[in-house]
Every structure is written in structure tokens, then in C-alpha cells.
Design an enzyme around this catalytic site. Structure first.
Site, PDB file in Angstrom:
ATOM      1  N   LYS A   1      47.771 -62.301  -1.645  1.00  0.00           N
ATOM      2  CA  LYS A   1      47.239 -63.202  -0.622  1.00  0.00           C
ATOM      3  C   LYS A   1      46.648 -62.390   0.531  1.00  0.00           C
ATOM      4  O   LYS A   1      47.219 -61.373   0.940  1.00  0.00           O
ATOM      5  CB  LYS A   1      48.357 -64.111  -0.113  1.00  0.00           C
TER       6      LYS A   1
ATOM      7  N   ARG B   1      56.977 -65.626 -13.215  1.00  0.00           N
ATOM      8  CA  ARG B   1      57.212 -64.913 -11.942  1.00  0.00           C
ATOM      9  C   ARG B   1      58.673 -65.063 -11.515  1.00  0.00           C
ATOM     10  O   ARG B   1      59.338 -64.095 -11.144  1.00  0.00           O
ATOM     11  CB  ARG B   1      56.259 -65.465 -10.880  1.00  0.00           C
TER      12      ARG B   1
ATOM     13  N   HIS C   1      55.841 -60.466  -1.555  1.00  0.00           N
ATOM     14  CA  HIS C   1      56.170 -61.642  -0.757  1.00  0.00           C
ATOM     15  C   HIS C   1      55.515 -61.574   0.609  1.00  0.00           C
ATOM     16  O   HIS C   1      55.598 -60.558   1.290  1.00  0.00           O
ATOM     17  CB  HIS C   1      57.691 -61.766  -0.604  1.00  0.00           C
TER      18      HIS C   1
END
Length: 311
Positions: free
Chosen positions: A186, A260, A283
Site C-alpha cells: 500500500k 495470507r 502491515h
């Protein structure tokens, strides 16, 4: 049969002393009469809690609040741990505080109000190692794209990448000689993820034998291609996993996210370090990014090789 108590984690000796892990281990083994396996599991769970607590500013167990314990449990849930693992973690915490109160170390038990996973509606599905083996063995080797599907399934389980990261992989991102993949998560944040031998072999075979036959000049360098020779989409990757899950006879709903979650659970169940798994998962939770120091790739490879079932 070896009845000696399991060894304490050497990497956390200051934390072990502050959180009375040696006394807790002896209590579990000698007073409570638990099996060596249970002692090892509970000790690992409380070591994980104590390391997490230290990053949150709690220097001793009596400083932990019920709210912090709940945050820790939800943190494990966000990592994708199996409900059975989280239930055992809660059981370990309750046993730990019973010990602390009984020994006069803590005056109160903040674990009484931790909610159990059975009350959560959105817990992820996690496959057993046997179910993963069935899934990975499902592609029919007589079919032309079977080698691609094996590579995709093996890589997804070996790395725990998100489906968006999986389809964004380029051929140049697989560093075969180093045993790692360059993954863009991300916010285009780059991380290096270890890839086990089985997955590297499957990706190498696909890249060498099948991908060139699919490449019609429209690949833009992407690793996984569809039958038309264009980059595989997220929906396409989802469909491959779903089709082979059905072929494997799995009754659970299996998605890319299932793999995942399964990746994280299998590593942590095996005893892998929480911050190493955090690093591998990439994360992006802002409340935890500052808490975990950078872990070098050699260490991540060692953790992956030691604890991943197919490394």
C-alpha cells in the site's frame, strides 16, 4: 520422555525477567502440571504479549490494563491468526494473570473482560497444513496453465502477499539468487519478503517454460499472465485460487486473503517472532509501524526457513 521445562526465549531475557517468565514456566510445569507442549505454547504466547506490552510502554505485567489486553488480541486478529490460536492466547493470558495474582505480583486481573473470538463475526478462515497441501496439489499437470497456477498458489502461501501485490509482481522482482521477492504494498511501499524453496522452484519453472509461450508483447514485465498473454487481474487470481480450492475438495471458502491469514498463522503457530511476521506481511497499521524495528533480510529468511511448512 523429556519432562524438563521448555527453555526460555534467549532473545527476550530482559523482558523475561520483567514479566517473570521463568517463574510462570515453572508454575505451569510444576504446580499446574501442564504438558511440555502446553507449557511451551503458553510461554510463547506470554512472551509475545510481554514484548508487545513493552512496545506499548508497559514495563511490567501489573501495568497492563484490560484495554491494552483487548488491543493486543485485536492486533493478533488483524494479523490474521486462526480463531483457535487466539483462543489459546486468551487462555494463556488468563492463566498468566491467575498466576500473577496468586503470587502477589499483580493486585488485579485485567484479563477477566477479554472477549472471546466466538463473539467475533468476521474472523478469517485459516487452512490447516494438510488443507494447504491439498490445494497446492490440486492443479492438473496435464493442463497447459497448471504450471502457472502452481507457481501462483505456492508463491501466495509462501509469502502472504495481498492479491493486489501478487498480480503487481514483475519478473525482475523475484530475486532468485537471494531467495526473496520485492513486493510493493500500500502506498507503493517496498518490502523484501523471503520465498521458500518450493515456491521459488515453481516460479522458476513457470517463468522458464510457460510464461514465454504466453508472452505476446503486452505483458509490461508482469510475472503472472492470463491465457490471452496480458497481466493477470485480481479477479483472475481470485478465480484460480477458487477453482483449485473446489478441485481440492475444500469445504472452507478460500480466497487470496485466506492464504495470507494462513501464512501468518502457520508461521506464528510454529513460534516465529511477531515483528518478523509483521515485517513480512507489510502491515501498514499506523499504531504499530513505529513499534517494530527494521528486520534485516537474513533474519527474515532464517525465520521463514525455520517456521514455514514449505520453506
Amino acid at each position: 520422555m523429556d519432562h524438563s521445562p521448555p527453555p526460555l526465549p534467549p532473545s527476550s531475557s530482559p523482558v523475561a525477567r520483567a514479566f517473570h517468565l521463568e517463574r510462570f514456566r515453572d508454575y505451569l510445569a510444576l504446580e499446574a502440571g501442564n504438558s511440555r507442549h502446553t507449557v511451551a505454547s503458553y510461554l510463547r504466547d506470554i512472551t509475545r504479549l510481554s514484548e508487545y506490552a513493552t512496545t506499548r510502554g508497559a514495563k511490567a505485567p501489573e501495568q497492563l490494563s484490560a484495554a491494552q489486553l483487548r488491543e493486543f488480541i485485536y492486533f493478533l486478529k488483524d494479523l490474521g491468526l486462526a480463531p483457535t490460536t487466539i483462543r489459546r492466547q486468551i487462555s494463556a493470558i488468563r492463566t498468566y494473570f491467575k498466576f500473577l495474582v496468586g503470587e502477589g505480583i499483580a493486585a488485579r486481573d485485567p484479563s477477566e473482560r477479554i472477549e472471546s473470538p466466538k463473539q467475533w463475526r468476521t474472523l478469517p478462515t485459516v487452512l490447516t497444513v494438510a488443507e494447504v497441501e491439498k490445494l497446492l496439489d490440486a492443479p492438473n499437470t496435464n493442463e497447459p496453465l497448471a504450471m502457472r497456477d502452481v507457481a501462483l498458489l505456492e508463491f501466495a502461501y509462501a509469502t502472504g502477499v495481498r492479491v493486489s501485490e501478487l498480480v503487481a509482481l514483475k519478473l525482475q522482482d523475484i530475486l532468485f539468487s537471494e531467495g526473496v521477492a520485492r513486493v510493493f504494498g500500500k502506498g507503493a511501499k517496498e518490502r523484501l519478503v523471503p520465498v521458500g524453496r518450493r515456491a521459488l522452484g515453481a516460479v522458476s519453472s513457470y517463468a522458464r517454460e510457460i510464461r514465454p509461450t504466453l508472452d505476446r508483447g503486452k505483458t509490461r514485465g508482469f510475472l503472472f499472465l492470463n491465457a490471452r498473454g496480458t497481466p493477470l487481474s485480481r479477479v483472475g487470481a481470485w478465480g484460480i485460487i477458487k477453482a483449485h480450492s473446489r478441485r481440492a475438495g475444500l469445504v472452507k471458502r478460500v480466497t487470496p486473503h485466506t492464504l495470507r491469514h494462513t501464512f501468518a498463522t502457520h508461521l506464528l503457530e510454529g513460534g516465529a517472532d511477531l515483528r518478523a511476521v509483521q515485517e513480512m506481511l507489510g502491515h501498514a497499521d499506523l499504531s504499530t509501524t513505529q513499534l517494530y524495528t527494521h528486520v534485516d533480510r537474513d533474519y527474515l529468511r532464517t525465520v521463514h526457513k525455520s517456521y514455514h511448512p514449505r520453506a
